[in-house]
Structures are given as C-alpha cells and as structure tokens.
Design a protein around this motif. Structure first.
Motif, short mmCIF file in Angstrom:
data_model
loop_
_atom_site.label_atom_id
_atom_site.label_comp_id
_atom_site.label_asym_id
_atom_site.label_seq_id
_atom_site.Cartn_x
_atom_site.Cartn_y
_atom_site.Cartn_z
N GLY A 263 103.75 -53.36 -40.83
CA GLY A 263 104.40 -54.52 -40.21
C GLY A 263 104.20 -54.59 -38.71
N LEU A 264 103.13 -53.92 -38.22
CA LEU A 264 102.87 -53.93 -36.77
C LEU A 264 102.27 -55.26 -36.35
CD1 LEU A 264 101.22 -50.41 -36.57
CD2 LEU A 264 103.50 -51.03 -35.71
N ILE A 265 101.53 -55.88 -37.27
CA ILE A 265 100.87 -57.16 -36.98
C ILE A 265 101.07 -58.11 -38.17
CG2 ILE A 265 99.09 -56.33 -35.39
CD1 ILE A 265 97.17 -56.08 -37.78
N GLU A 266 101.07 -59.41 -37.85
CA GLU A 266 101.20 -60.39 -38.94
C GLU A 266 99.84 -60.77 -39.51
OE1 GLU A 266 103.54 -61.84 -36.13
OE2 GLU A 266 104.84 -60.36 -37.07
N GLN A 267 98.82 -60.68 -38.65
CA GLN A 267 97.45 -60.98 -39.09
C GLN A 267 96.53 -59.94 -38.49
OE1 GLN A 267 97.32 -65.23 -37.78
NE2 GLN A 267 95.67 -65.28 -39.27
N GLY A 268 95.54 -59.49 -39.28
CA GLY A 268 94.63 -58.48 -38.76
C GLY A 268 93.18 -58.91 -38.88
N PHE A 269 92.37 -58.46 -37.95
CA PHE A 269 90.95 -58.83 -37.90
C PHE A 269 90.13 -57.59 -37.56
CE2 PHE A 269 93.65 -62.21 -36.44
CZ PHE A 269 93.19 -63.35 -37.09
N VAL A 270 88.87 -57.58 -37.99
CA VAL A 270 87.99 -56.53 -37.50
C VAL A 270 87.27 -57.05 -36.25
CG1 VAL A 270 86.01 -55.05 -38.05
CG2 VAL A 270 87.77 -55.44 -39.76
N SER A 271 87.16 -58.39 -36.15
CA SER A 271 86.51 -58.98 -34.98
C SER A 271 87.54 -59.25 -33.87
CB SER A 271 85.85 -60.30 -35.38
OG SER A 271 85.77 -61.16 -34.27
N PRO A 272 87.37 -58.58 -32.70
CA PRO A 272 88.30 -58.84 -31.59
C PRO A 272 88.29 -60.31 -31.16
CG PRO A 272 86.88 -56.95 -31.08
CD PRO A 272 86.35 -57.57 -32.34
N ALA A 273 87.12 -60.96 -31.24
CA ALA A 273 87.03 -62.37 -30.80
C ALA A 273 87.92 -63.26 -31.67
CB ALA A 273 85.57 -62.83 -30.86
N GLU A 274 87.97 -62.98 -32.97
CA GLU A 274 88.85 -63.78 -33.84
C GLU A 274 90.31 -63.48 -33.54
OE1 GLU A 274 87.99 -63.83 -38.11
OE2 GLU A 274 85.91 -63.43 -37.60
N ALA A 275 90.60 -62.22 -33.23
CA ALA A 275 91.99 -61.82 -33.00
C ALA A 275 92.59 -62.51 -31.77
CB ALA A 275 92.08 -60.30 -32.85
N VAL A 276 91.78 -62.74 -30.73
CA VAL A 276 92.36 -63.26 -29.48
C VAL A 276 92.53 -64.78 -29.49
CG1 VAL A 276 91.37 -61.35 -28.17
CG2 VAL A 276 90.17 -63.55 -28.18
N GLU A 277 91.98 -65.44 -30.50
CA GLU A 277 92.06 -66.92 -30.52
C GLU A 277 93.52 -67.37 -30.52
OE1 GLU A 277 89.74 -68.69 -33.64
OE2 GLU A 277 87.91 -67.78 -32.82
N GLY A 278 93.88 -68.22 -29.55
CA GLY A 278 95.24 -68.78 -29.49
C GLY A 278 96.28 -67.83 -28.92
N ALA A 279 95.88 -66.62 -28.54
CA ALA A 279 96.88 -65.67 -28.01
C ALA A 279 97.16 -65.96 -26.53
CB ALA A 279 96.37 -64.24 -28.16
N ASP A 280 98.44 -65.90 -26.14
CA ASP A 280 98.74 -66.08 -24.71
C ASP A 280 98.90 -64.74 -23.99
OD1 ASP A 280 101.03 -65.84 -26.21
OD2 ASP A 280 102.14 -67.43 -25.21
N LEU A 281 98.89 -63.63 -24.75
CA LEU A 281 98.80 -62.30 -24.14
C LEU A 281 97.84 -61.47 -24.98
CD1 LEU A 281 99.72 -60.11 -22.10
CD2 LEU A 281 101.53 -59.50 -23.70
N VAL A 282 96.79 -60.97 -24.34
CA VAL A 282 95.81 -60.12 -25.03
C VAL A 282 95.85 -58.75 -24.37
CG1 VAL A 282 93.34 -59.76 -25.49
CG2 VAL A 282 94.31 -62.08 -25.59
N ILE A 283 96.07 -57.70 -25.17
CA ILE A 283 96.17 -56.34 -24.61
C ILE A 283 95.08 -55.46 -25.21
CG2 ILE A 283 97.72 -54.43 -24.07
CD1 ILE A 283 100.08 -56.17 -24.87
N LEU A 284 94.18 -54.96 -24.36
CA LEU A 284 93.12 -54.05 -24.82
C LEU A 284 93.71 -52.65 -24.93
CD1 LEU A 284 90.21 -55.27 -22.47
CD2 LEU A 284 90.83 -56.14 -24.75
N CYS A 285 93.78 -52.13 -26.15
CA CYS A 285 94.40 -50.80 -26.38
C CYS A 285 93.39 -49.86 -27.03
CB CYS A 285 95.63 -50.93 -27.28
SG CYS A 285 96.85 -52.10 -26.73
#
Ligand code: NAP
Length: 320
Positions: A51-73
C-alpha cells in the motif's frame, strides 16, 4: 482537487527512503495519491502490496506524468540518467527533488535536464538505517532528524518553501545550504565513518592469527557496532564515494593525521595525549545526545529497526 499539500507524488525508487516517505506522507495526509517506479517489477509489486503506492510503473517517465512532486529515491549515480529520461514527462509547475546522500554531483547531473517551469530543489534527509528495500521503510524514520535542502541561487523561493513544509510535515527539521558545503559536512559525519566501518570489518575478516569465529564470538567489545554500519547497501555507498571524492579525500587526510598522532602516543607511551583525545571525543557524544540525535541507551539506533522487525513479525503472524 483533494486539498492536500500535493495532488500526486511520484516516487522514483521505492526502497528504504522512498517507502518511508510514503508512510510518513500518509501519516500526515500530504498527498492526494502516491505513485512510484522501481527498477524491477518485483519491487513495484511489493510496493503495491504494502500500500505504499496506488499505481506502479517500471518506466520512471510514465510514473512522473501528472505528478506535482517528483522525488528521486534511487542510488546517487542514477539521478542524472533518470532526470534525462523523465525530462519531457514532467508537469509544468512541478517540484523535482531527490534524497541522495551527495549533493554537488546530483545538482551537476540533474539540473541540465530540468525543463523551464519545473522547480528543481535537491535534498537529503539525514536519516536512515542499514536496511534496504520497500519493506524496510517506516513512518517515524524522519522524526526529529534534519533534512538538508540545497537549492540553487535562482531557484523559485516558493518551491523551496513548499518543499521545506513537506519535509517538516514528514517530521524533519530543515536546513538550507550549498551543495558543496553539504558534501563537506557529510563527508566527516557520514561518508568517512562508513568507510572506516567497511575497512575495519574487512581487516578483521582477513586476519591470520585471529579466526573469523573468534571475531564474531567476541564482537560485543566494539566490533559489532561497526558491522551494523558496514551492513549498509553496497550500491548506495559505492555511488556516494564515487560522487563525493574530493571532500572524502580531504577528510580522510585529516583522519590519517589524527590517527598517526594516536599511533605515536601509543608507541611512546604518551598517556596524556591519549587521555586528552579520548576526553574530547567523549564530550562530542554528550553533545549528540543533547541535540536529540541519539539516546544514551547503547542501542545505536536499533530501537527504530526493532520497531520495523516487530511490525513485520506481527504482520507475518496476522497473515498466517
Ligand atoms: P534502496 O533501499 O536500495 O532502494 C533503492 C531503490 O531505487 C529501489 O527501489 C530500486 O529498485 C530503485 N532503483 C534502482 N534503479 C532504478 C531505476 N533505474 N529506476 C527506478 N528505480 C530504480 O536505497 P535507499 O536506502 O532508499 O537509498 C535511496 C537514496 O537515498 C540513495 O540515493 C541514498 O544515497 C539516499 N539516502 C539513503 C539513506 C540510507 O540510510 N539508506 C539515508 C539518506 C539518504 P529495485 O528494488 O527494483 O532495484
């Protein structure tokens, strides 16, 4: 609109730090939704299951779409290449940040890929354990710990303030400094201590006259506390030393000089010098405790780790 501090947070990398950010964000109700990406599908699946994420991606580019905060971890060395990969997918107005343990090289590698209208503010929470992966995280990791932000001179002030509020809501205290100063301070407070721990553990492992089993058996004499630090993730720490070379070499030079002083004092039976240096060191320990960065109990942070272990054990019991 959810009325949360951020509508959508994207975590690129969901290990100890990424998962702890998720737990602490949920505890404080900071995000409309949290999405994420990792290198392997297995980590993405684990992050979904926990339950850490609601949606998961292997592609970082897809993950950041529409995000207003992106954190590189992710490990430090990947921040530049990932910034390049996500560059065209970042939402205008978004804040892009990271949690890497080195700052000057990340600013150097990430900044050129940040599009106009996206606010890049590099950061580093001074909080961690020797554990890795999405199951290692816990909401209390950042409580009472410092988070250092290293914005550039022309970074939008409002973005810096918002990121500062975010880290404070996660439980941290925030300080702003230059990336170069960060790297110098962390070289002596974190990087060199890790190098010493890795080295002493390896030295002990390669002794001829003392067996490995004796080293383990009698480890409570001090050695075991180095083994905790030396159990830290090898990829993360390889990247730290490759990316903070100058400051680490500078601090190692000073360390070697002081070690030589101790060596000479032992050789010549100079008890006064030994006593003086040990007394000074003891005073620093008291200051660390007074500053709330540790407790006087001799558990060296094991309390926090124990909490996770206990939680995992309870969860395992409930699941079986
Ligand atoms: P970690 O537990 O090993 O997690 C690293 C994460 O990065 C994993 O989820 C990994 O995915 C992911 N990753 C690797 N390559 C990727 C890629 N190409 N694209 C997307 N994700 C990728 O590491 P951590 O301890 O959280 O450390 C992360 C960062 O925090 C590092 O930069 C470190 O310097 C910094 N930091 C660490 C500590 C600490 O004590 N650990 C403290 C403060 C700051 P897979 O699981 O699929 O490989």
């Amino acid at each position: 609109m959810s009325g949360k501090m951020f509508e959508r947070i994207a975590l690129i990398g969901i290990g100890l730090i990424g998962s702890s950010i998720s737990h602490a964000s949920r505890r404080a109700g900071l995000a409309g939704s949290i999405v994420g990406s990792a290198r392997t599908p297995a980590t993405v699946e684990t992050a979904m299951r926990l339950g850490l994420i609601e949606q998961g991606f292997v592609s970082p580019a897809e993950a950041v779409e529409g995000a207003d905060l992106v954190i590189l971890c992710t490990p430090v060395g990947l921040c530049g290449p990932i910034a390049k990969e996500i560059s065209r997918s970042l939402k205008p107005g978004a804040i892009l940040t990271d949690v890497g343990s080195v700052k000057a090289s990340i600013v150097r590698d990430v900044a050129p890929h940040v599009p106009k209208g996206v606010h890049f503010v590099a950061g580093h929470p001074i909080a961690g354990t020797e554990q890795s992966g999405p199951e290692a995280g816990f909401a209390e990791l950042f409580d009472g710990r410092w988070c250092i932000l290293t914005p550039e001179a022309d970074t939008d002030g409002k973005a810096v303030e918002k990121l500062q509020s975010f880290w404070e809501a996660l439980g941290s205290k925030v300080e702003v400094m230059t990336p170069e100063h960060h790297d110098l301070v962390l070289a002596i407070t974190s990087h060199v201590p890790h190098l010493i721990a890795y080295n002493i553990v390896n030295t002990a492992a390669h002794l001829e006259k003392v067996t490995d089993s004796e080293v383990i058996k009698f480890s409570a004499g001090g050695f075991r506390d180095f083994t905790r630090i030396a159990a830290s993730d090898p990829t993360m720490w390889r990247d730290v030393f490759l990316n903070n070379k100058d400051a680490v070499l500078d601090m190692l030079g000073r360390f070697s000089e002081d070690l030589s002083t101790l060596q000479r004092a032992i050789r010549f039976g100079d008890g006064d010098t030994l006593h003086e240096m040990f007394t000074d060191a003891r005073a620093i320990r008291r200051e660390v405790i007074q500053a709330g960065q540790d407790t006087a109990t001799a558990d060296f942070g094991r309390g926090a780790v124990r909490k996770v272990t206990e939680r995992t054990e309870t969860k395992a019991k409930t699941e079986t």
